[in-house]
Design a protein around this motif. Structure first.
Motif, PDB file in Angstrom:
ATOM      1  N   ILE A   1      -1.009  17.405   4.395  1.00  0.00           N
ATOM      2  CA  ILE A   1      -1.667  16.248   4.975  1.00  0.00           C
ATOM      3  C   ILE A   1      -0.983  15.176   4.080  1.00  0.00           C
ATOM      4  O   ILE A   1      -1.446  15.145   3.135  1.00  0.00           O
ATOM      5  CB  ILE A   1      -3.233  16.308   4.922  1.00  0.00           C
ATOM      6  CG1 ILE A   1      -3.690  17.443   5.693  1.00  0.00           C
ATOM      7  CG2 ILE A   1      -3.662  14.958   5.675  1.00  0.00           C
ATOM      8  CD1 ILE A   1      -3.530  17.457   7.009  1.00  0.00           C
ATOM      9  N   SER A   2      -0.303  14.388   4.620  1.00  0.00           N
ATOM     10  CA  SER A   2       0.439  13.412   3.781  1.00  0.00           C
ATOM     11  C   SER A   2      -0.177  12.231   3.195  1.00  0.00           C
ATOM     12  O   SER A   2      -0.250  11.938   2.139  1.00  0.00           O
ATOM     13  CB  SER A   2       1.223  12.517   4.704  1.00  0.00           C
ATOM     14  OG  SER A   2       1.057  11.718   5.849  1.00  0.00           O
ATOM     15  N   ALA A   3      -1.682  12.079   3.827  1.00  0.00           N
ATOM     16  CA  ALA A   3      -2.583  11.161   3.133  1.00  0.00           C
ATOM     17  C   ALA A   3      -3.069  11.783   1.909  1.00  0.00           C
ATOM     18  O   ALA A   3      -3.986  10.960   1.238  1.00  0.00           O
ATOM     19  CB  ALA A   3      -3.772  10.793   4.275  1.00  0.00           C
ATOM     20  N   LEU A   4      -3.184  13.151   1.495  1.00  0.00           N
ATOM     21  CA  LEU A   4      -3.744  13.785   0.475  1.00  0.00           C
ATOM     22  C   LEU A   4      -2.652  13.998  -0.360  1.00  0.00           C
ATOM     23  O   LEU A   4      -2.989  14.909  -1.362  1.00  0.00           O
ATOM     24  CB  LEU A   4      -4.293  14.755   1.078  1.00  0.00           C
ATOM     25  CG  LEU A   4      -5.642  14.477   1.992  1.00  0.00           C
ATOM     26  CD1 LEU A   4      -6.392  15.817   2.483  1.00  0.00           C
ATOM     27  CD2 LEU A   4      -6.648  13.736   1.427  1.00  0.00           C
TER      28      LEU A   4
ATOM     29  N   ASN B   1     -12.280  11.514   1.060  1.00  0.00           N
ATOM     30  CA  ASN B   1     -11.414  11.007   1.845  1.00  0.00           C
ATOM     31  C   ASN B   1     -10.968  12.189   2.811  1.00  0.00           C
ATOM     32  O   ASN B   1     -10.621  13.319   2.470  1.00  0.00           O
ATOM     33  CB  ASN B   1     -10.312  10.977   1.065  1.00  0.00           C
ATOM     34  CG  ASN B   1      -8.797  10.530   1.617  1.00  0.00           C
ATOM     35  OD1 ASN B   1      -8.864  10.155   2.902  1.00  0.00           O
ATOM     36  ND2 ASN B   1      -7.797  10.071   0.860  1.00  0.00           N
TER      37      ASN B   1
ATOM     38  N   TYR C   1      -6.931   2.917   2.474  1.00  0.00           N
ATOM     39  CA  TYR C   1      -5.791   2.694   3.321  1.00  0.00           C
ATOM     40  C   TYR C   1      -5.528   1.336   4.023  1.00  0.00           C
ATOM     41  O   TYR C   1      -4.424   1.024   4.884  1.00  0.00           O
ATOM     42  CB  TYR C   1      -6.327   3.389   4.646  1.00  0.00           C
ATOM     43  CG  TYR C   1      -6.358   4.880   4.525  1.00  0.00           C
ATOM     44  CD1 TYR C   1      -5.248   5.752   4.787  1.00  0.00           C
ATOM     45  CD2 TYR C   1      -7.366   5.604   4.069  1.00  0.00           C
ATOM     46  CE1 TYR C   1      -5.479   7.137   4.552  1.00  0.00           C
ATOM     47  CE2 TYR C   1      -7.602   6.748   3.677  1.00  0.00           C
ATOM     48  CZ  TYR C   1      -6.488   7.835   4.032  1.00  0.00           C
ATOM     49  OH  TYR C   1      -6.634   9.028   3.890  1.00  0.00           O
TER      50      TYR C   1
ATOM     51  N   SER D   1     -11.325  13.654   7.477  1.00  0.00           N
ATOM     52  CA  SER D   1     -10.818  13.297   8.929  1.00  0.00           C
ATOM     53  C   SER D   1     -11.011  11.910   9.388  1.00  0.00           C
ATOM     54  O   SER D   1     -10.590  11.528  10.292  1.00  0.00           O
ATOM     55  CB  SER D   1     -11.478  14.335   9.674  1.00  0.00           C
ATOM     56  OG  SER D   1     -10.533  15.658   9.605  1.00  0.00           O
TER      57      SER D   1
ATOM     58  N   TYR E   1     -10.358   9.354   8.016  1.00  0.00           N
ATOM     59  CA  TYR E   1      -9.319   8.564   7.756  1.00  0.00           C
ATOM     60  C   TYR E   1      -8.015   8.864   8.272  1.00  0.00           C
ATOM     61  O   TYR E   1      -7.199   8.052   8.912  1.00  0.00           O
ATOM     62  CB  TYR E   1      -9.388   8.203   6.332  1.00  0.00           C
ATOM     63  CG  TYR E   1     -10.493   7.742   5.674  1.00  0.00           C
ATOM     64  CD1 TYR E   1     -10.986   6.347   6.060  1.00  0.00           C
ATOM     65  CD2 TYR E   1     -11.541   8.684   5.163  1.00  0.00           C
ATOM     66  CE1 TYR E   1     -12.212   6.024   5.484  1.00  0.00           C
ATOM     67  CE2 TYR E   1     -12.901   8.232   4.698  1.00  0.00           C
ATOM     68  CZ  TYR E   1     -13.039   6.709   4.764  1.00  0.00           C
ATOM     69  OH  TYR E   1     -14.332   6.441   4.314  1.00  0.00           O
ATOM     70  N   TRP E   2      -7.783  10.093   8.194  1.00  0.00           N
ATOM     71  CA  TRP E   2      -6.588  10.738   8.321  1.00  0.00           C
ATOM     72  C   TRP E   2      -6.282  11.662   9.541  1.00  0.00           C
ATOM     73  O   TRP E   2      -5.365  11.841   9.903  1.00  0.00           O
ATOM     74  CB  TRP E   2      -5.715  11.423   7.291  1.00  0.00           C
ATOM     75  CG  TRP E   2      -6.738  12.425   6.232  1.00  0.00           C
ATOM     76  CD1 TRP E   2      -7.406  12.293   5.167  1.00  0.00           C
ATOM     77  CD2 TRP E   2      -7.060  13.927   6.552  1.00  0.00           C
ATOM     78  NE1 TRP E   2      -8.252  13.292   4.882  1.00  0.00           N
ATOM     79  CE2 TRP E   2      -7.872  14.306   5.686  1.00  0.00           C
ATOM     80  CE3 TRP E   2      -6.596  14.444   7.872  1.00  0.00           C
ATOM     81  CZ2 TRP E   2      -8.669  15.625   5.766  1.00  0.00           C
ATOM     82  CZ3 TRP E   2      -7.170  15.766   7.839  1.00  0.00           C
ATOM     83  CH2 TRP E   2      -7.995  16.364   6.752  1.00  0.00           C
TER      84      TRP E   2
END
Length: 174
Positions: free
Chosen positions: A78-81, A153, A125, A155, A157-158
């Motif tokens: 997951i790129s946001a993580l 952080n 974000y 779902s 948010y991402w």
């Protein structure tokens, strides 16, 4: 007849640790390379799952996922993580395919049932909390996963966790 004293807390913890080790060893031995188990804890000062101090992770992608299950996946999937220093991320499933997700205000509902509150991580974000509001049906092979802490952080948010990214299920030990 004399009463036996109750086992002390350290003795019970030692027995529990030995039991977990035996279960892990048997799982590895009987798995024959198809799956394996490991133990996990949240090393962060603020835990995303404060009710989960120690978890048994079964490294085998589940065929069936239900609300309330704990799932884990590689943080890098997951790129946001990408900033996460640990190999895996563990969250609780709040929504499954076909459920209706609704984020209104700072409350998250699945099928009109409150499952999480807070959008404090919106600042990560660089977006206002209001930009995360939506109502939609969770698509096939996707899961809405959350931490039970407001600062998780997840779902909110991402987005959805794809089934293909799931490494396995987690089970609460204590």
């Amino acid at each position: 007849m004399s009463a036996q004293p109750a086992a002390s807390v350290p003795a019970r913890r030692t027995k529990l640790a030995i039991g977990v080790a035996v279960v892990c060893a048997l799982s590895i031995y009987l798995g024959h390379g198809r799956s394996f188990v490991s133990l996990s804890h949240d090393p962060h000062e603020v835990n995303c799952l404060p009710e989960l101090h120690l978890a048994l992770l079964v490294h085998h992608q589940p065929d069936k996922v239900e609300r309330g299950d704990y799932l884990f996946w590689k943080a890098s999937s997951i790129s946001a993580l990408a900033y996460v220093g640990e190999d895996f991320v563990l969250k609780r499933v709040a929504g499954v395919p076909g459920d209706t997700l609704s984020i209104r205000g700072e409350q998250v509902f699945i099928n009109e049932r409150l499952v999480a509150e807070g959008l404090e991580d919106a600042v990560l974000y660089k977006r206002p909390a209001s930009s995360f509001q939506r109502t939609e049906v969770i698509p096939p092979d996707r899961y809405f996963v959350v931490g039970t802490a407001r600062m998780s952080n997840d779902s909110r948010y991402w987005g959805y966790l794809p089934h293909a990214s799931i490494v396995g299920k987690g089970y609460r030990i204590y």
